[in-house]
Design a protein around this motif. Structure first.
Motif, short mmCIF file in Angstrom:
data_model
loop_
_atom_site.label_atom_id
_atom_site.label_comp_id
_atom_site.label_asym_id
_atom_site.label_seq_id
_atom_site.Cartn_x
_atom_site.Cartn_y
_atom_site.Cartn_z
N GLU A 125 -18.97 -12.65 3.48
CA GLU A 125 -17.90 -11.70 3.17
C GLU A 125 -18.36 -10.27 3.40
O GLU A 125 -17.59 -9.42 3.90
CB GLU A 125 -17.43 -11.89 1.73
N ALA A 128 -18.35 -9.64 7.01
CA ALA A 128 -16.97 -9.46 7.50
C ALA A 128 -16.46 -8.08 7.13
O ALA A 128 -15.83 -7.38 7.97
CB ALA A 128 -16.06 -10.54 6.92
N VAL A 129 -16.72 -7.65 5.89
CA VAL A 129 -16.28 -6.33 5.44
C VAL A 129 -17.01 -5.25 6.23
O VAL A 129 -16.41 -4.25 6.67
CB VAL A 129 -16.48 -6.17 3.93
N ALA A 131 -18.34 -5.56 9.23
CA ALA A 131 -17.84 -5.58 10.62
C ALA A 131 -16.50 -4.87 10.70
O ALA A 131 -16.22 -4.10 11.64
CB ALA A 131 -17.74 -7.01 11.12
N GLU A 132 -15.63 -5.12 9.71
CA GLU A 132 -14.31 -4.47 9.67
C GLU A 132 -14.48 -2.95 9.52
O GLU A 132 -13.80 -2.17 10.21
CB GLU A 132 -13.49 -5.05 8.52
N ALA A 133 -15.42 -2.56 8.63
CA ALA A 133 -15.66 -1.13 8.41
C ALA A 133 -16.24 -0.49 9.66
O ALA A 133 -15.85 0.63 10.05
CB ALA A 133 -16.59 -0.93 7.22
N ALA A 135 -15.83 -1.52 12.74
CA ALA A 135 -14.76 -1.47 13.74
C ALA A 135 -13.84 -0.30 13.45
O ALA A 135 -13.40 0.41 14.38
CB ALA A 135 -14.00 -2.79 13.76
N ASP A 136 -13.53 -0.05 12.17
CA ASP A 136 -12.68 1.08 11.80
C ASP A 136 -13.37 2.40 12.15
O ASP A 136 -12.71 3.34 12.66
CB ASP A 136 -12.35 1.06 10.31
N GLU A 139 -13.28 2.90 15.87
CA GLU A 139 -11.92 3.21 16.30
C GLU A 139 -11.59 4.67 16.01
O GLU A 139 -10.96 5.36 16.81
CB GLU A 139 -10.93 2.28 15.59
N ARG A 145 -10.38 0.36 19.43
CA ARG A 145 -10.94 -0.62 18.46
C ARG A 145 -11.78 -1.62 19.24
O ARG A 145 -11.29 -2.24 20.18
CB ARG A 145 -9.82 -1.33 17.73
N SER A 148 -13.74 -7.82 17.56
CA SER A 148 -14.26 -8.19 16.23
C SER A 148 -15.54 -9.00 16.35
O SER A 148 -16.43 -8.91 15.50
CB SER A 148 -13.19 -8.96 15.43
N ALA A 151 -18.37 -6.54 16.80
CA ALA A 151 -18.63 -5.83 15.55
C ALA A 151 -19.48 -6.71 14.61
O ALA A 151 -20.42 -6.24 13.98
CB ALA A 151 -17.32 -5.43 14.88
#
Length: 163
Positions: A125, A128-129, A131-133, A135-136, A139, A145, A148, A151
């Motif tokens: 998790e 994932a968080v 990688a999301e951060a 990617a943000d 971007e 972007r 995923s 990232a």
């Protein structure tokens, strides 16, 4: 007084000697053997009593020795029974301890497995968080972007380098 007259003194003295002799020899002849028999019987009774007392003492000593031996044997049996009971108790305690140790180890391994699963899930998790951060952030900086998958690879490579 007529008994103090000198004329009467000699016949009175003779009668005194005769009476004394009769009484003396009569007593000696009649009572001395009886006294001797009584003394002999008393001596035999006392020696018999002494012998029976010595026999009774010997018997009491023998009984005391037997009693002491039986007490010693009973103590030894009790000591052996106590040692056997201690051995059984120790063995039972060791078995219970081994069972408790096995139970604790199984619970510990189950808890460790749960902890490892939770850690793996949390790391996934977090990745994932992260990688999301990431990617943000990319971007915002570049305006495009990223993929995923890329990232996630970037976060994993940074995490491996940190270890």
């Amino acid at each position: 007084m007529p008994q103090f007259e000198v004329v009467n003194f000699a016949p009175q003295f003779v009668w005194l000697v005769i009476t004394f002799a009769i009484l003396y020899f009569g007593i000696v002849q009649l009572t001395v053997p009886k006294i001797g028999r009584v003394i002999g019987e008393r001596e035999q009774t006392m020696s018999g009593d002494i012998e029976s007392a010595e026999a009774a003492k010997a018997e009491a000593d023998r009984i005391e020795g037997d009693y002491a031996a039986s007490v010693a044997a009973a103590r030894e049996q009790a000591r052996e029974a106590l040692n056997a009971a201690r051995g059984r108790a120790t063995k039972a305690m060791e078995q219970r301890l081994a069972a408790a140790n096995a139970e604790v180890e199984s619970k510990q391994s189950a808890a460790q497995a749960q902890l490892d699963a939770a850690r793996t899930k949390a790391l996934a998790e977090i990745e994932a968080v992260a990688a999301e951060a990431a990617a943000d952030i990319v971007e915002r900086l570049t305006g495009a972007r990223p993929d995923s998958g890329k990232a996630v690879q970037a976060v994993q490579s940074v995490a491996l380098a940190a270890e």
